[in-house]
Design a protein around this motif. Structure first.
Motif, PDB file in Angstrom:
ATOM      1  N   VAL A 123     -22.603 -27.705 -23.413  1.00 38.70           N
ATOM      2  CA  VAL A 123     -23.923 -27.398 -22.846  1.00 38.70           C
ATOM      3  C   VAL A 123     -24.703 -26.498 -23.792  1.00 38.70           C
ATOM      4  O   VAL A 123     -25.885 -26.727 -24.057  1.00 38.70           O
ATOM      5  CB  VAL A 123     -23.770 -26.714 -21.471  1.00 38.70           C
ATOM      6  CG1 VAL A 123     -25.119 -26.164 -20.997  1.00 38.70           C
ATOM      7  CG2 VAL A 123     -23.208 -27.687 -20.445  1.00 38.70           C
ATOM      8  N   LYS A 124     -24.033 -25.490 -24.323  1.00 38.65           N
ATOM      9  CA  LYS A 124     -24.701 -24.557 -25.224  1.00 38.65           C
ATOM     10  C   LYS A 124     -25.214 -25.272 -26.471  1.00 38.65           C
ATOM     11  O   LYS A 124     -26.358 -25.057 -26.911  1.00 38.65           O
ATOM     12  CB  LYS A 124     -23.735 -23.446 -25.628  1.00 38.65           C
ATOM     13  CG  LYS A 124     -24.365 -22.351 -26.473  1.00 38.65           C
ATOM     14  CD  LYS A 124     -23.367 -21.237 -26.732  1.00 38.65           C
ATOM     15  CE  LYS A 124     -24.015 -20.093 -27.516  1.00 38.65           C
ATOM     16  NZ  LYS A 124     -23.063 -18.977 -27.745  1.00 38.65           N
ATOM     17  N   GLU A 125     -24.402 -26.154 -27.030  1.00 42.26           N
ATOM     18  CA  GLU A 125     -24.811 -26.890 -28.229  1.00 42.26           C
ATOM     19  C   GLU A 125     -26.024 -27.765 -27.947  1.00 42.26           C
ATOM     20  O   GLU A 125     -26.985 -27.772 -28.723  1.00 42.26           O
ATOM     21  CB  GLU A 125     -23.640 -27.738 -28.731  1.00 42.26           C
ATOM     22  CG  GLU A 125     -23.934 -28.481 -30.017  1.00 42.26           C
ATOM     23  CD  GLU A 125     -22.728 -29.249 -30.527  1.00 42.26           C
ATOM     24  OE1 GLU A 125     -22.924 -30.109 -31.416  1.00 42.26           O
ATOM     25  OE2 GLU A 125     -21.612 -29.000 -30.043  1.00 42.26           O
ATOM     26  N   GLN A 140     -31.761 -17.957 -26.622  1.00 39.16           N
ATOM     27  CA  GLN A 140     -30.508 -17.254 -26.359  1.00 39.16           C
ATOM     28  C   GLN A 140     -30.615 -16.383 -25.129  1.00 39.16           C
ATOM     29  O   GLN A 140     -29.683 -16.316 -24.321  1.00 39.16           O
ATOM     30  CB  GLN A 140     -30.112 -16.415 -27.579  1.00 39.16           C
ATOM     31  CG  GLN A 140     -29.607 -17.232 -28.756  1.00 39.16           C
ATOM     32  CD  GLN A 140     -29.315 -16.366 -29.976  1.00 39.16           C
ATOM     33  OE1 GLN A 140     -29.911 -15.299 -30.160  1.00 39.16           O
ATOM     34  NE2 GLN A 140     -28.399 -16.831 -30.807  1.00 39.16           N
ATOM     35  N   LYS A 141     -31.737 -15.690 -25.002  1.00 44.90           N
ATOM     36  CA  LYS A 141     -31.951 -14.807 -23.862  1.00 44.90           C
ATOM     37  C   LYS A 141     -31.888 -15.591 -22.563  1.00 44.90           C
ATOM     38  O   LYS A 141     -31.165 -15.230 -21.624  1.00 44.90           O
ATOM     39  CB  LYS A 141     -33.305 -14.120 -24.003  1.00 44.90           C
ATOM     40  CG  LYS A 141     -33.734 -13.272 -22.823  1.00 44.90           C
ATOM     41  CD  LYS A 141     -33.040 -11.946 -22.814  1.00 44.90           C
ATOM     42  CE  LYS A 141     -33.672 -11.014 -21.791  1.00 44.90           C
ATOM     43  NZ  LYS A 141     -33.027  -9.702 -21.765  1.00 44.90           N
ATOM     44  N   GLU A 171     -32.328 -27.759 -15.685  1.00 46.79           N
ATOM     45  CA  GLU A 171     -31.894 -28.458 -16.902  1.00 46.79           C
ATOM     46  C   GLU A 171     -30.475 -28.052 -17.281  1.00 46.79           C
ATOM     47  O   GLU A 171     -29.643 -28.903 -17.632  1.00 46.79           O
ATOM     48  CB  GLU A 171     -32.858 -28.140 -18.042  1.00 46.79           C
ATOM     49  CG  GLU A 171     -32.503 -28.823 -19.360  1.00 46.79           C
ATOM     50  CD  GLU A 171     -33.418 -28.417 -20.497  1.00 46.79           C
ATOM     51  OE1 GLU A 171     -33.131 -28.831 -21.637  1.00 46.79           O
ATOM     52  OE2 GLU A 171     -34.395 -27.688 -20.258  1.00 46.79           O
ATOM     53  N   LEU A 172     -30.176 -26.771 -17.224  1.00 45.61           N
ATOM     54  CA  LEU A 172     -28.825 -26.302 -17.547  1.00 45.61           C
ATOM     55  C   LEU A 172     -27.794 -26.895 -16.592  1.00 45.61           C
ATOM     56  O   LEU A 172     -26.703 -27.307 -17.014  1.00 45.61           O
ATOM     57  CB  LEU A 172     -28.764 -24.773 -17.478  1.00 45.61           C
ATOM     58  CG  LEU A 172     -29.139 -24.000 -18.734  1.00 45.61           C
ATOM     59  CD1 LEU A 172     -29.108 -22.499 -18.459  1.00 45.61           C
ATOM     60  CD2 LEU A 172     -28.193 -24.335 -19.884  1.00 45.61           C
ATOM     61  N   GLU A 209     -31.870 -28.932 -28.373  1.00 42.16           N
ATOM     62  CA  GLU A 209     -33.111 -29.365 -27.749  1.00 42.16           C
ATOM     63  C   GLU A 209     -34.190 -28.298 -27.845  1.00 42.16           C
ATOM     64  O   GLU A 209     -35.367 -28.589 -28.055  1.00 42.16           O
ATOM     65  CB  GLU A 209     -32.852 -29.735 -26.289  1.00 42.16           C
ATOM     66  CG  GLU A 209     -31.975 -30.978 -26.138  1.00 42.16           C
ATOM     67  CD  GLU A 209     -31.705 -31.321 -24.686  1.00 42.16           C
ATOM     68  OE1 GLU A 209     -32.349 -30.707 -23.808  1.00 42.16           O
ATOM     69  OE2 GLU A 209     -30.861 -32.206 -24.430  1.00 42.16           O
ATOM     70  N   ARG A 210     -33.798 -27.031 -27.716  1.00 47.38           N
ATOM     71  CA  ARG A 210     -34.780 -25.943 -27.797  1.00 47.38           C
ATOM     72  C   ARG A 210     -35.398 -25.878 -29.192  1.00 47.38           C
ATOM     73  O   ARG A 210     -36.610 -25.772 -29.351  1.00 47.38           O
ATOM     74  CB  ARG A 210     -34.127 -24.588 -27.492  1.00 47.38           C
ATOM     75  CG  ARG A 210     -33.518 -24.434 -26.115  1.00 47.38           C
ATOM     76  CD  ARG A 210     -34.512 -24.148 -25.017  1.00 47.38           C
ATOM     77  NE  ARG A 210     -35.245 -25.299 -24.546  1.00 47.38           N
ATOM     78  CZ  ARG A 210     -34.697 -26.322 -23.890  1.00 47.38           C
ATOM     79  NH1 ARG A 210     -33.409 -26.364 -23.649  1.00 47.38           N
ATOM     80  NH2 ARG A 210     -35.431 -27.318 -23.480  1.00 47.38           N
TER      81      ARG A 210
END
Length: 254
Positions: free
Chosen positions: A29-31, A48-49, A15-16, A36-37
């Motif tokens: 990507v981080k946003e 985050q981990k 997914e990443l 979504e999480r």
């Protein structure tokens, strides 16, 4: 030791990679990842981990592994989840110095023909870890419970890539390697600066392929459009038909 928490996490790593291929930068990507999480009620701490560990593997990947932006195309060529895991495993070994140290020890044992070379019991793993010396002179020193979790995490990776079979098994065998991870492992091996890479192809060694299998694996890649046999100085050599990973942009290994 992050392996105790994350392992390979194939679906999330995929997914990443797809988010990175879509957006082209890690800020976006981080946003998207956290939006979504949290919308799926994941905790921010666990998200985050996972994000930190997996993106570290992609951001710090050597240039002789595929750029994360092309991983979705490579994954589309994979036939099984194991194929994807074997590819992601190469990023883990490249990024995690502790995992790399242990894998190198098993590579040496396999090369030496040690009959117990793929014994991943706690006893064997701890014995390897206690011989580790850090560059500052320190040694491996963790609580027993942490070490045991690390060992279980390491075995979980071995299960994902097909070395171990079943949840209780601790002694493994050299896994079969799918066509797509084989191409990645070969291109990764060729990308090293070592002119004698054929005598020590790190991608194949990381996947615990003994030397008596290499000829068969070389034949397999040479049967694709991506690699070919060449006669150099009277010797038969195997080389990419074009630049490494050109097959990704050319529509697969064929």
């Amino acid at each position: 030791m992050d392996l105790t928490m994350c392992g390979l996490l194939v679906e999330r790593a995929e997914e990443l990679a797809r988010l990175y291929a879509e957006h082209g930068n890690w800020n976006d990507v981080k946003e998207r990842w956290f939006d979504e999480r949290l919308s799926n009620r994941s905790t921010r701490g666990s998200s985050q981990k996972i994000y930190r560990v997996l993106t570290s593997r992609f951001k710090n990947a050597p240039t002789d592994l595929p750029n994360p932006s092309v991983l979705p195309t490579i994954f589309d060529e994979c036939q099984t989840t194991r194929d994807k895991a074997q590819i992601l495993y190469l990023y883990l070994v490249a990024d995690d110095s502790l995992v790399r140290y242990v894998v190198h020890e098993y590579m040496a044992r396999l090369t030496d023909g040690n009959t117990d070379s793929l014994d991943f019991s706690n006893e064997t793993l701890v014995d390897i870890l206690t011989h580790l010396e850090y560059s500052d002179g320190g040694s491996f020193d963790y609580a027993d419970s942490t070490t045991e979790r690390w060992c279980e995490g390491f075995r979980s990776v071995m299960r994902k890539i097909g070395v171990l079979d079943g949840q209780q098994s601790v002694v493994g065998t050299s896994p079969s390697v799918g066509d797509t991870p084989l191409l990645v492992a070969m291109d990764y091996s060729y990308g090293s600066d070592d002119e004698d890479w054929l005598t020590s192809p790190r991608g194949l060694l990381y996947l615990f392929q003994p030397a008596n299998r290499w000829g068969e694996l070389f034949d397999r890649v040479a049967s694709t459009d991506a690699w070919e046999y060449l006669e150099l100085h009277g010797d038969l050599d195997v080389r990419p038909s074009d630049e490494p990973y050109s097959w990704v942009h050319d529509g697969g290994e064929n």
